[in-house]
Design an enzyme around this catalytic site. Structure first.
Site, PDB file in Angstrom:
ATOM      1  N   ASP A  13      61.694  65.004  78.345  1.00 52.33           N
ATOM      2  CA  ASP A  13      60.920  64.232  76.960  1.00 52.33           C
ATOM      3  C   ASP A  13      60.584  65.263  76.148  1.00 52.33           C
ATOM      4  OD1 ASP A  13      61.278  62.002  78.389  1.00 52.33           O
ATOM      5  OD2 ASP A  13      59.173  62.126  79.429  1.00 52.33           O
ATOM      6  N   GLY A  15      62.798  66.025  73.669  1.00 56.06           N
ATOM      7  CA  GLY A  15      63.339  65.818  72.463  1.00 56.06           C
ATOM      8  C   GLY A  15      64.776  66.278  72.288  1.00 56.06           C
ATOM      9  N   LYS A  16      65.327  66.203  73.466  1.00 53.01           N
ATOM     10  CA  LYS A  16      66.850  66.433  73.808  1.00 53.01           C
ATOM     11  C   LYS A  16      67.730  65.453  72.881  1.00 53.01           C
ATOM     12  CE  LYS A  16      66.186  65.928  78.113  1.00 53.01           C
ATOM     13  NZ  LYS A  16      64.775  65.944  78.083  1.00 53.01           N
ATOM     14  N   LYS A  18      67.009  63.775  70.327  1.00 52.91           N
ATOM     15  CA  LYS A  18      67.111  63.940  68.721  1.00 52.91           C
ATOM     16  C   LYS A  18      68.261  65.130  68.485  1.00 52.91           C
ATOM     17  CE  LYS A  18      64.573  65.805  64.981  1.00 52.91           C
ATOM     18  NZ  LYS A  18      63.617  65.538  63.997  1.00 52.91           N
ATOM     19  N   GLY A  40      65.443  58.992  79.335  1.00 51.02           N
ATOM     20  CA  GLY A  40      65.377  58.210  78.299  1.00 51.02           C
ATOM     21  C   GLY A  40      65.388  58.933  77.129  1.00 51.02           C
ATOM     22  N   ARG A 143      78.131  62.105 101.918  1.00 52.04           N
ATOM     23  CA  ARG A 143      79.463  61.540 101.726  1.00 52.04           C
ATOM     24  C   ARG A 143      79.656  60.274 102.088  1.00 52.04           C
ATOM     25  NH1 ARG A 143      80.425  66.486 105.501  1.00 52.04           N
ATOM     26  NH2 ARG A 143      78.444  66.010 105.786  1.00 52.04           N
ATOM     27  N   GLN A 223      66.446  65.229  81.832  1.00 53.65           N
ATOM     28  CA  GLN A 223      65.190  65.906  82.352  1.00 53.65           C
ATOM     29  C   GLN A 223      64.795  67.324  81.785  1.00 53.65           C
ATOM     30  OE1 GLN A 223      67.641  64.296  84.927  1.00 53.65           O
ATOM     31  NE2 GLN A 223      66.565  62.635  84.152  1.00 53.65           N
ATOM     32  N   THR A 238      63.519  66.083  90.090  1.00 49.58           N
ATOM     33  CA  THR A 238      64.331  65.061  90.341  1.00 49.58           C
ATOM     34  C   THR A 238      65.591  65.521  91.372  1.00 49.58           C
ATOM     35  OG1 THR A 238      65.871  63.477  88.833  1.00 49.58           O
ATOM     36  CG2 THR A 238      65.858  65.891  88.328  1.00 49.58           C
ATOM     37  N   PRO A 303      52.012  56.421  80.650  1.00 52.34           N
ATOM     38  CA  PRO A 303      51.436  57.489  79.706  1.00 52.34           C
ATOM     39  C   PRO A 303      51.719  58.909  80.110  1.00 52.34           C
ATOM     40  CG  PRO A 303      49.535  56.314  80.890  1.00 52.34           C
ATOM     41  CD  PRO A 303      50.874  55.798  81.365  1.00 52.34           C
ATOM     42  N   VAL A 413      59.603  68.301  62.570  1.00 49.72           N
ATOM     43  CA  VAL A 413      58.299  67.952  62.211  1.00 49.72           C
ATOM     44  C   VAL A 413      58.370  66.397  62.143  1.00 49.72           C
ATOM     45  CG1 VAL A 413      57.922  70.175  60.855  1.00 49.72           C
ATOM     46  CG2 VAL A 413      59.156  68.175  59.819  1.00 49.72           C
ATOM     47  N   GLY A 414      59.137  65.685  62.979  1.00 47.84           N
ATOM     48  CA  GLY A 414      58.878  64.246  62.904  1.00 47.84           C
ATOM     49  C   GLY A 414      60.074  63.691  63.583  1.00 47.84           C
TER      50      GLY A 414
HETATM   51  P1  GDP Z   1      64.044  63.619  75.395  1.00 46.46           P
HETATM   52  O1  GDP Z   1      63.888  62.659  76.693  1.00 46.46           O
HETATM   53  O2  GDP Z   1      64.184  64.886  75.424  1.00 46.46           O
HETATM   54  O3  GDP Z   1      65.272  62.835  74.599  1.00 46.46           O
HETATM   55  O4  GDP Z   1      62.959  62.823  74.601  1.00 46.46           O
HETATM   56  P2  GDP Z   1      62.285  61.573  74.417  1.00 46.46           P
HETATM   57  O5  GDP Z   1      63.018  60.793  73.485  1.00 46.46           O
HETATM   58  O6  GDP Z   1      61.942  60.932  75.811  1.00 46.46           O
HETATM   59  O7  GDP Z   1      60.761  61.779  73.850  1.00 46.46           O
HETATM   60  C1  GDP Z   1      60.665  62.766  72.665  1.00 46.46           C
HETATM   61  C2  GDP Z   1      59.821  61.791  71.855  1.00 46.46           C
HETATM   62  O8  GDP Z   1      59.362  62.567  70.607  1.00 46.46           O
HETATM   63  C3  GDP Z   1      60.853  60.524  71.246  1.00 46.46           C
HETATM   64  O9  GDP Z   1      59.843  59.485  70.962  1.00 46.46           O
HETATM   65  C4  GDP Z   1      61.053  61.058  69.666  1.00 46.46           C
HETATM   66  O10 GDP Z   1      61.435  60.075  68.798  1.00 46.46           O
HETATM   67  C5  GDP Z   1      59.925  61.737  69.315  1.00 46.46           C
HETATM   68  N1  GDP Z   1      60.292  63.281  68.518  1.00 46.46           N
HETATM   69  C6  GDP Z   1      61.196  64.030  68.638  1.00 46.46           C
HETATM   70  N2  GDP Z   1      61.073  65.147  67.887  1.00 46.46           N
HETATM   71  C7  GDP Z   1      59.672  64.775  67.137  1.00 46.46           C
HETATM   72  C8  GDP Z   1      59.187  65.409  66.436  1.00 46.46           C
HETATM   73  O11 GDP Z   1      59.408  66.561  65.722  1.00 46.46           O
HETATM   74  N3  GDP Z   1      57.839  64.885  65.782  1.00 46.46           N
HETATM   75  C9  GDP Z   1      57.569  63.718  66.208  1.00 46.46           C
HETATM   76  N4  GDP Z   1      56.314  63.109  65.888  1.00 46.46           N
HETATM   77  N5  GDP Z   1      58.166  63.044  67.291  1.00 46.46           N
HETATM   78  C10 GDP Z   1      59.173  63.553  67.502  1.00 46.46           C
HETATM   79  P1  IMO Z   2      64.427  62.796  79.888  1.00 49.02           P
HETATM   80  O1  IMO Z   2      66.006  62.788  80.205  1.00 49.02           O
HETATM   81  C1  IMO Z   2      60.677  62.942  81.971  1.00 49.02           C
HETATM   82  C2  IMO Z   2      60.699  62.592  86.551  1.00 49.02           C
HETATM   83  C3  IMO Z   2      59.901  61.448  86.898  1.00 49.02           C
HETATM   84  C4  IMO Z   2      59.488  62.087  88.440  1.00 49.02           C
HETATM   85  C5  IMO Z   2      60.601  62.952  88.575  1.00 49.02           C
HETATM   86  C6  IMO Z   2      61.704  62.247  89.704  1.00 49.02           C
HETATM   87  O2  IMO Z   2      64.080  61.672  79.274  1.00 49.02           O
HETATM   88  O3  IMO Z   2      63.743  63.941  79.848  1.00 49.02           O
HETATM   89  P2  IMO Z   2      63.395  60.598  89.581  1.00 49.02           P
HETATM   90  O4  IMO Z   2      63.318  59.037  89.040  1.00 49.02           O
HETATM   91  O5  IMO Z   2      64.436  61.273  88.571  1.00 49.02           O
HETATM   92  O6  IMO Z   2      63.893  60.697  90.747  1.00 49.02           O
HETATM   93  O7  IMO Z   2      61.942  61.051  89.233  1.00 49.02           O
HETATM   94  O8  IMO Z   2      61.044  63.298  87.503  1.00 49.02           O
HETATM   95  N1  IMO Z   2      61.516  62.265  85.234  1.00 49.02           N
HETATM   96  C7  IMO Z   2      61.505  62.501  84.247  1.00 49.02           C
HETATM   97  N2  IMO Z   2      60.329  62.844  83.369  1.00 49.02           N
HETATM   98  N3  IMO Z   2      61.969  62.599  81.419  1.00 49.02           N
HETATM   99  C8  IMO Z   2      62.920  62.232  81.903  1.00 49.02           C
HETATM  100  O9  IMO Z   2      64.070  62.298  81.318  1.00 49.02           O
HETATM  101  C9  IMO Z   2      62.820  62.215  83.569  1.00 49.02           C
HETATM  102  N4  IMO Z   2      63.430  61.820  84.507  1.00 49.02           N
HETATM  103  C10 IMO Z   2      62.899  61.793  85.754  1.00 49.02           C
HETATM  104  O10 IMO Z   2      58.836  60.950  86.245  1.00 49.02           O
HETATM  105  O11 IMO Z   2      58.133  62.721  88.195  1.00 49.02           O
HETATM  106 MG    MG Z   3      63.055  61.176  77.709  1.00 48.99          MG
END
Ligand code: GDP
Ligand code: IMO
Ligand code: MG
Length: 427
Positions: A13, A15-16, A18, A40, A143, A223, A238, A303, A413-414
């Site tokens: 999470d 910001g990959k 983005k 996600g 397998r 991840q 994971t 959360p 920055v957003g």
């Molecule tokens: P990912 O799994 O690495 O693609 O990241 P996620 O999308 O799960 O979580 C990143 C969150 O931060 C998302 O809600 C994005 O829209 C938000 N985001 C990404 N870059 C920025 C930033 O520079 N500022 C703010 N405020 N939000 C950001």
């Molecule tokens: P993105 O690509 C954040 C975490 C789960 C748990 C552990 C194992 O959005 O960054 P799993 O379902 O993979 O067996 O869960 O890994 N986890 C993530 N945490 N972002 C993710 O993906 C995640 N994918 C799995 O919360 O701790």
């Molecule tokens: Mg994510």
């Protein structure tokens, strides 16, 4: 020819999505190489926000080819749901290919995920997304997994599904979980296979062809490196490797092809699920960051736990993925936080260390060593260059770069596509 890998440097999470979407504007091909719909990835542009779980974040760029590579585990129902979501939003003009070697995630995998978590005592639960990712990879290494090429061939799919259900239904009966009816699962998934068939191909051959043609390719990790099955905080990880080293194996390209590795990091840290998190804190500032940063899971809504940025983690990520560009995200979220801490090392039994111990028992004993920097109050969501930033924000970024010895090529920055500042060209 360019092969740029995007990896999460922390626990996901970062910001990959983005940054992948941003770079996809200049790329010919975007590839997801591991994981499944545990991911996600959020993409925001033109006032719309999209959440992708399986489909690469290049899907909004009409010119780009989007590939789901062999290292992924793909839930066909979730994939079709995602394609429908795109269609409902008017996104119909795209290019998509799915590896014939990718594994198929079936409904019993999600139930197995639940069962294995239920069987663990409280402190041993991983806190998975319950999407069935671990059990799908277990089938692969045992397998008995079903690959896309077999899934789209009715007789092979039926035959393998039958064997697997005989086996798993016995386990479900033993633990009092619902069983799966062969004909019901087959009839439902046969329909999905028909819909997906048009996209299934040998994507390794495609990637070699694109490389020969000198195309620009972006590999989108899911991840984060600390959730890597090999190099993460095992067992709270994971079941795949989100590192750059995973790209050749999980796509079929040669390791020598990789030209750049972009490490995505938040300006702080977050983690969802269980496992020790050295810089975690829970106070007024953490609540503020969670609220301003909308730190709730894109996939599960949980959360996210909040921590300070940890440069031991970033240097670990750099070692295992060969990161040569850093992209610092969500810098705007720190606006208004008076004091910012940066973890520079760990203290383990009074010794300062710069690594992550393999035994989680030792890792739990590691206490962060901090440096404290002054925060800033100014709104930075509209800045367009490094020099526009308040001096405290500049110092913060510079210190992260110094402590990791990686240039900051991008900062953000957003959430919007436009709120991305490029300091060093990648593509
Ligand atoms: P990912 O799994 O690495 O693609 O990241 P996620 O999308 O799960 O979580 C990143 C969150 O931060 C998302 O809600 C994005 O829209 C938000 N985001 C990404 N870059 C920025 C930033 O520079 N500022 C703010 N405020 N939000 C950001
Ligand atoms: P993105 O690509 C954040 C975490 C789960 C748990 C552990 C194992 O959005 O960054 P799993 O379902 O993979 O067996 O869960 O890994 N986890 C993530 N945490 N972002 C993710 O993906 C995640 N994918 C799995 O919360 O701790
Ligand atoms: Mg994510």
């Amino acid at each position: 020819m360019k092969n740029v890998v995007i990896v999460g440097t922390q626990w996901g999470d970062e910001g990959k999505g983005k940054i992948t979407d941003f770079l996809a504007g200049k790329a010919d091909v975007v590839v997801r190489f591991q994981g499944g719909n545990n991911a996600g990835h959020t993409i925001t542009f033109d006032g719309e926000k999209y959440a992708l779980h399986l489909i690469p974040s290049g899907i909004f760029r009409q010119e780009a080819m989007n590939i789901l590579a062999n290292g992924m585990v793909i839930n066909p129902e979730a994939l079709i749901e995602e394609l429908t979501m795109l269609e409902n939003n008017g996104i119909t003009n795209y290019n998509l290919s799915i590896s014939d070697r990718a594994h198929v995630l079936l409904p019993y995998h999600a139930q197995l995920d639940q069962l294995y978590e239920d069987l663990k005592s409280n402190d041993k639960k991983v806190g998975t997304t319950k999407k069935g990712i671990g059990p799908a990879y277990m089938d692969k290494v045992s397998r008995i997994g079903i690959r896309m090429a077999e899934f789209i061939d009715d007789t092979t799919f039926y035959d393998k599904l039958q064997d697997n259900l005989v086996y798993y239904n016995k386990l479900f009966v033993l633990y009092g979980y619902p069983t799966y009816d062969l004909k019901t699962v087959f009839d439902e998934y046969k329909k999905y296979a028909q819909e997906i068939k048009q996209f299934v191909t040998d994507t390794t051959l495609l990637l070699h062809k694109y490389n020969k043609e000198g195309k620009k390719i972006v590999y989108e990790g899911a991840q984060g490196n600390l959730l890597c099955i090999e190099h993460g905080t095992y067992p709270y990880v994971t079941s795949s490797s989100p590192t750059a080293a995973s790209v050749p194996l999980n796509t079929g390209i040669s390791p020598q092809f990789i030209t750049d590795v972009v490490g995505i990091t938040k300006a702080y840290s977050t983690r969802v699920g269980a496992g020790y998190f050295a810089t975690e804190f829970e106070n007024k500032a953490a609540k503020y960051i969670r609220k301003v940063g909308h730190e709730f899971g894109t996939t599960t809504g949980r959360p996210r736990r909040i921590g300070w940025i940890d440069t031991v983690v970033l240097r670990h990520s750099k070692r295992i993925s060969g990161i040569n560009h850093l992209s610092v995200m969500l810098l705007d979220v720190l606006t208004g936080v008076k004091e910012l801490k940066i973890c520079t090392a760990y203290k383990l039994d009074d010794k300062e260390i710069d690594y992550i111990p393999a035994n989680i028992k030792d890792y739990k004993k590691c206490k962060p060593v901090y440096e404290t920097l002054k925060g800033w109050e100014e709104d930075i969501t509209k800045v367009s260059s490094f020099s526009d930033l308040p001096v405290e924000a500049q110092t913060y970024l510079t210190r992260i770069s110094e402590l990791t010895n990686i240039p900051i090529s991008i900062f953000s920055v957003g959430p919007d596509r436009t709120q991305t500042i490029i300091m060093k060209k990648i593509l």
